[in-house]
Scaffold this motif. Structure first.
Motif, PDB file in Angstrom:
ATOM      1  N   CYS A  16       0.831  -1.197   0.000  1.00 36.56           N
ATOM      2  CA  CYS A  16       0.000   0.000   0.000  1.00 36.56           C
ATOM      3  C   CYS A  16       0.875   1.260   0.000  1.00 36.56           C
ATOM      4  O   CYS A  16       0.637   2.187  -0.779  1.00 36.56           O
ATOM      5  N   ALA A  17       1.893   1.271   0.837  1.00 36.22           N
ATOM      6  CA  ALA A  17       2.798   2.417   0.908  1.00 36.22           C
ATOM      7  C   ALA A  17       3.522   2.615  -0.430  1.00 36.22           C
ATOM      8  O   ALA A  17       3.638   3.743  -0.930  1.00 36.22           O
ATOM      9  N   ARG A  22       4.045   5.791  -5.459  1.00 41.18           N
ATOM     10  CA  ARG A  22       4.103   5.875  -6.928  1.00 41.18           C
ATOM     11  C   ARG A  22       2.959   6.742  -7.467  1.00 41.18           C
ATOM     12  O   ARG A  22       3.151   7.542  -8.371  1.00 41.18           O
ATOM     13  N   ALA A  23       1.783   6.564  -6.925  1.00 40.18           N
ATOM     14  CA  ALA A  23       0.635   7.371  -7.369  1.00 40.18           C
ATOM     15  C   ALA A  23       0.856   8.839  -7.021  1.00 40.18           C
ATOM     16  O   ALA A  23       0.552   9.722  -7.825  1.00 40.18           O
ATOM     17  N   MET A  30      -4.027   5.255  -9.731  1.00 40.97           N
ATOM     18  CA  MET A  30      -4.644   4.169  -8.987  1.00 40.97           C
ATOM     19  C   MET A  30      -5.766   4.741  -8.145  1.00 40.97           C
ATOM     20  O   MET A  30      -5.569   5.713  -7.429  1.00 40.97           O
ATOM     21  N   THR A  31      -6.946   4.146  -8.258  1.00 39.58           N
ATOM     22  CA  THR A  31      -8.097   4.660  -7.516  1.00 39.58           C
ATOM     23  C   THR A  31      -8.432   3.825  -6.297  1.00 39.58           C
ATOM     24  O   THR A  31      -9.078   4.311  -5.383  1.00 39.58           O
ATOM     25  N   TRP A  55      -7.825   0.624   0.621  1.00 43.95           N
ATOM     26  CA  TRP A  55      -8.049   2.067   0.514  1.00 43.95           C
ATOM     27  C   TRP A  55      -8.620   2.406  -0.852  1.00 43.95           C
ATOM     28  O   TRP A  55      -8.597   1.615  -1.765  1.00 43.95           O
ATOM     29  N   GLY A  56      -9.175   3.625  -0.951  1.00 42.05           N
ATOM     30  CA  GLY A  56      -9.698   4.121  -2.217  1.00 42.05           C
ATOM     31  C   GLY A  56     -11.180   3.869  -2.399  1.00 42.05           C
ATOM     32  O   GLY A  56     -11.907   3.582  -1.455  1.00 42.05           O
TER      33      GLY A  56
END
Length: 191
Positions: A16-17, A22-23, A30-31, A55-56
């Motif tokens: 996740c990190a 990167r996003a 990435m949504t 997440w998201g």
């Protein structure tokens, strides 16, 4: 499963990190991030495997032929959107359903084929084994103002006769579109 829950949770947090970094750098879009534990020898987790929303957004969204589709992480949706749009347009045109005909959308997923065909048919009946995909298909029909679609949850081989007997008049015809799973369609469906 050879990993403890803490190890899996730690790996998900590191992933996740990495993805958020990167996003955040603009290196990828990435949504959402979902994780699903998969402990069998297969390229697909079984339908009962728990999906964890990390997440998201809760859903993904795509547009095809002027319709907007909500997609759950467990639902099938063609990832090549441009190709899917061409394919769905061809299916709609080739099905040549008339205003008095029923279209059976067998293995319908999120309802893309049926919803894209609905404007030319009396009714569309979709059949899908993946319950989250059926929920998406119902939501997609409603969101796109398509009122002549109905979706049945279950195996195609168990639901096809029910769909025909309830929606196709005796002696009448229907148009069936089948988008089978990798293993192919069950012989009962084809018959």
């Amino acid at each position: 499963n050879n990993a403890a829950k803490e190890e899996i949770d730690g790996a998900i947090e590191r992933m996740c990190a990495f993805l958020r970094e990167r996003a955040g750098e603009g290196r990828m879009k990435m949504t959402s991030f979902f994780a699903q534990e998969h402990n069998t020898i297969s390229n697909k987790a079984n339908d009962e495997a728990k999906m964890r929303h990390v997440w998201g957004d809760d859903f993904f969204y795509e547009s095809l032929l002027g319709n907007r589709f909500r997609i759950s992480p467990a639902s099938f949706f063609q990832v090549n959107t441009t190709g899917a749009e061409v394919l769905n347009g061809m299916i709609r045109d080739w099905a040549a359903a008339g205003e008095d005909q029923v279209v059976l959308d067998v293995c319908c997923g999120t309802g893309t084929i049926g919803i894209c065909t609905a404007s030319r048919a009396k009714k569309v009946v979709g059949i899908e084994i993946c319950v989250p995909a059926v929920v998406d298909a119902e939501a997609n029909a409603a969101a796109n103002g398509v009122t002549n679609c109905e979706f049945l949850a279950g195996k195609a081989e168990d639901k096809i006769r029910e769909a025909i007997s309830e929606h196709v008049p005796k002696g009448g015809s229907c148009v069936a579109v089948v988008d089978p799973p990798r293993g192919g369609g069950h012989k009962t469906v084809v018959q």
